[in-house]
Motif scaffolding. Structure first.
Motif, PDB file in Angstrom:
ATOM      1  N   GLU A  48     -25.147  37.828  -5.197  1.00 48.18           N
ATOM      2  CA  GLU A  48     -25.243  37.083  -3.817  1.00 48.18           C
ATOM      3  C   GLU A  48     -26.799  36.850  -3.877  1.00 48.18           C
ATOM      4  O   GLU A  48     -26.718  35.181  -3.541  1.00 48.18           O
ATOM      5  CB  GLU A  48     -25.470  38.306  -2.616  1.00 48.18           C
ATOM      6  N   GLN A  49     -27.898  37.121  -4.431  1.00 50.76           N
ATOM      7  CA  GLN A  49     -28.904  36.430  -4.699  1.00 50.76           C
ATOM      8  C   GLN A  49     -29.160  35.179  -5.441  1.00 50.76           C
ATOM      9  O   GLN A  49     -29.611  33.572  -5.178  1.00 50.76           O
ATOM     10  CB  GLN A  49     -30.118  37.798  -4.796  1.00 50.76           C
ATOM     11  N   VAL A  50     -27.917  35.524  -6.456  1.00 50.61           N
ATOM     12  CA  VAL A  50     -27.899  34.594  -7.890  1.00 50.61           C
ATOM     13  C   VAL A  50     -27.595  32.846  -6.851  1.00 50.61           C
ATOM     14  O   VAL A  50     -28.111  32.057  -7.403  1.00 50.61           O
ATOM     15  CB  VAL A  50     -27.837  34.805  -9.282  1.00 50.61           C
ATOM     16  N   ASP A  51     -26.978  33.606  -6.569  1.00 47.10           N
ATOM     17  CA  ASP A  51     -25.591  32.313  -5.941  1.00 47.10           C
ATOM     18  C   ASP A  51     -26.416  31.529  -4.996  1.00 47.10           C
ATOM     19  O   ASP A  51     -26.316  30.345  -5.041  1.00 47.10           O
ATOM     20  CB  ASP A  51     -24.353  33.333  -5.313  1.00 47.10           C
ATOM     21  N   GLN A  52     -27.663  32.567  -4.138  1.00 51.82           N
ATOM     22  CA  GLN A  52     -27.590  31.539  -2.501  1.00 51.82           C
ATOM     23  C   GLN A  52     -29.185  30.582  -3.769  1.00 51.82           C
ATOM     24  O   GLN A  52     -29.117  29.841  -3.307  1.00 51.82           O
ATOM     25  CB  GLN A  52     -28.570  32.573  -2.189  1.00 51.82           C
ATOM     26  N   THR A  53     -29.568  31.124  -5.042  1.00 56.58           N
ATOM     27  CA  THR A  53     -30.581  30.263  -5.548  1.00 56.58           C
ATOM     28  C   THR A  53     -29.958  29.125  -6.298  1.00 56.58           C
ATOM     29  O   THR A  53     -31.125  28.384  -6.256  1.00 56.58           O
ATOM     30  CB  THR A  53     -30.961  31.747  -7.030  1.00 56.58           C
ATOM     31  N   LEU A  54     -28.700  29.257  -6.303  1.00 54.99           N
ATOM     32  CA  LEU A  54     -28.067  27.954  -7.131  1.00 54.99           C
ATOM     33  C   LEU A  54     -28.161  26.857  -6.185  1.00 54.99           C
ATOM     34  O   LEU A  54     -28.102  25.500  -6.477  1.00 54.99           O
ATOM     35  CB  LEU A  54     -26.770  28.158  -6.977  1.00 54.99           C
ATOM     36  N   GLY A  55     -27.939  27.468  -4.560  1.00 58.71           N
ATOM     37  CA  GLY A  55     -27.532  26.586  -3.732  1.00 58.71           C
ATOM     38  C   GLY A  55     -29.641  25.642  -3.435  1.00 58.71           C
ATOM     39  O   GLY A  55     -29.656  24.719  -2.709  1.00 58.71           O
ATOM     40  N   TYR A  56     -30.599  26.117  -4.252  1.00 61.02           N
ATOM     41  CA  TYR A  56     -31.515  24.794  -4.223  1.00 61.02           C
ATOM     42  C   TYR A  56     -32.302  23.984  -4.977  1.00 61.02           C
ATOM     43  O   TYR A  56     -33.036  23.463  -5.174  1.00 61.02           O
ATOM     44  CB  TYR A  56     -33.033  26.075  -3.918  1.00 61.02           C
ATOM     45  N   GLY A  57     -31.393  23.536  -6.059  1.00 62.99           N
ATOM     46  CA  GLY A  57     -31.149  22.225  -6.563  1.00 62.99           C
ATOM     47  C   GLY A  57     -31.208  22.526  -7.521  1.00 62.99           C
ATOM     48  O   GLY A  57     -30.669  22.261  -8.519  1.00 62.99           O
ATOM     49  N   PHE A  58     -30.922  23.998  -8.289  1.00 59.29           N
ATOM     50  CA  PHE A  58     -30.776  24.306 -10.083  1.00 59.29           C
ATOM     51  C   PHE A  58     -29.185  24.096 -10.734  1.00 59.29           C
ATOM     52  O   PHE A  58     -28.212  24.218  -9.557  1.00 59.29           O
ATOM     53  CB  PHE A  58     -31.160  25.450  -9.647  1.00 59.29           C
ATOM     54  N   ASP A  59     -29.468  23.268 -12.069  1.00 56.92           N
ATOM     55  CA  ASP A  59     -27.982  23.119 -12.088  1.00 56.92           C
ATOM     56  C   ASP A  59     -27.536  24.699 -12.591  1.00 56.92           C
ATOM     57  O   ASP A  59     -26.008  24.589 -12.557  1.00 56.92           O
ATOM     58  CB  ASP A  59     -28.222  22.602 -13.075  1.00 56.92           C
ATOM     59  N   GLY A  60     -28.669  25.826 -13.355  1.00 54.30           N
ATOM     60  CA  GLY A  60     -27.503  26.810 -13.002  1.00 54.30           C
ATOM     61  C   GLY A  60     -29.336  27.891 -13.577  1.00 54.30           C
ATOM     62  O   GLY A  60     -30.539  28.257 -13.681  1.00 54.30           O
ATOM     63  N   VAL A  61     -28.587  29.425 -13.374  1.00 51.63           N
ATOM     64  CA  VAL A  61     -29.175  30.427 -13.274  1.00 51.63           C
ATOM     65  C   VAL A  61     -28.776  31.594 -13.632  1.00 51.63           C
ATOM     66  O   VAL A  61     -27.785  32.005 -14.064  1.00 51.63           O
ATOM     67  CB  VAL A  61     -29.729  30.506 -11.885  1.00 51.63           C
TER      68      VAL A  61
END
Length: 351
Positions: A48-61
């Protein structure tokens, strides 16, 4: 007898007003995406945290977690390649940038342990040709270079470096030759990639082998790390995660900044071995602990990463994010989101 509360002095009132105002102004200029990432309720799971992180403008995490007593866990969100909509692959190759300094510090440690190098000998002792070209070469020791206390200017800070990266170590070193020192040897600390460029050249001079070959023989082979490479020439480029720089409308992964390349899993295995003592013998561990750190981050255009071992929960966390920016907000987001992953792991350990 009635006790009255002492009145706050006018100076204290003014100070509090100024403090409040300065705090408010500081917050006003902090990008709200950072504030949001900081104050959002903690996610329940790492995914869930990784999915949330993606929303901050990253292409991939990508996040790799190795908790003692559990199988390693792989997490990912976003794209391996955005243009072609290829989903993220948690086992993809990635440019690890300055995380490689941990490997270099291990190489130096092993050579010192074997009496092939001395931490207290100077740059001039090993490279007499640099006297007069690098200020204080006669006073800068190997130890100072490992610890970023040499005062040697950072070649990646030279104008236009990232747009036109040098083609060789010699070309990179030439960028700072003849420039004044940033400070006197051992008088201060300043992170300088030139220190580790010189250390890699020193390993080659002492061993007669390329620096990465020595790393491979003494670190990668013993740990059976088959997905760590010294350059892009050694890999299938399709396996390398794409890299993106905000404001540049293309994948920049083919730009060569001479970075080591590895999977998150390989970095994680190395980091655990470094921290638990299985990579270094007791004497080597003493040497290493006296000269360098056990965790590290990496940042070059298109690629940023964090690799940390957390002793309190006996866990290694490696995080890769393939989007960077000029302002450094994406780096701040990496730090915030990485810390949140660790908090989730700590929370799960609580009874």
């Amino acid at each position: 007898m009635e006790h009255t509360k002492p009145k706050t002095s006018r100076k204290k009132q003014i100070f509090r007003i100024i403090l409040f105002a300065s705090t408010f102004i500081s917050l006003w200029f902090v990008p709200w995406v950072l504030v949001k990432a900081w104050i959002l309720p903690l996610s329940n799971t790492v995914q869930e945290q990784v999915d949330q992180t993606l929303g901050y403008g990253f292409d991939g995490v990508i996040v790799y977690v190795d908790e003692a007593g559990k199988p390693p866990a792989f997490y990912g969100a976003g794209y391996h390649n955005t243009e072609n909509k290829i989903p993220v692959n948690p086992k993809a190759l990635f440019k690890i940038a300055s995380i490689s300094k941990l490997y270099d510090a291990v190489a130096i440690t092993k050579l010192v342990h074997d009496n092939r190098l001395s931490l207290d000998k100077t740059l001039a002792d090993y490279f007499p040709e640099l006297v007069g070209q690098i200020e204080n070469a006669e006073k800068i020791t190997v130890r100072m270079m490992v610890q970023h206390r040499s005062g040697i200017p950072n070649f990646t800070d030279t104008p236009n470096f990232w747009n036109e990266p040098p083609k060789s170590s010699e070309d990179a070193l030439a960028l700072i030759l003849g420039k004044p020192a940033d400070f006197a040897p051992d008088a201060d600390y300043a992170y300088s990639n030139t220190n580790y460029l010189l250390l890699s050249m020193l390993v080659e001079k002492v061993t007669g082998k390329p620096n990465f070959q020595f790393i491979k023989e003494n670190i990668l082979v013993p740990l059976e790390l088959h997905n760590t490479y010294g350059s892009m020439d050694e890999i299938d480029m399709a396996d390398l995660m794409s890299g993106y720089y905000i404001g540049v409308d293309k994948d920049i992964k083919t730009t060569d900044y001479s970075s080591m390349i590895a999977t998150a899993e390989d970095v994680g295995i190395f980091l655990r071995a470094l921290n638990d003592g299985s990579l270094l013998n007791e004497k080597e561990m003493e040497i290493y602990a006296s000269i360098y750190e056990f965790n590290h981050g990496g940042l070059i255009p298109g690629y940023q990463s964090m690799a940390e071992y957390h002793k309190d929960i006996d866990a290694v966390v490696v995080q890769f994010m393939n989007t960077t920016d000029f302002e450094g907000y994406q780096w701040n987001l990496l730090q915030i989101t990485h810390n949140r992953v660790v908090k989730i792991l700590r929370k799960a350990k609580q009874p």
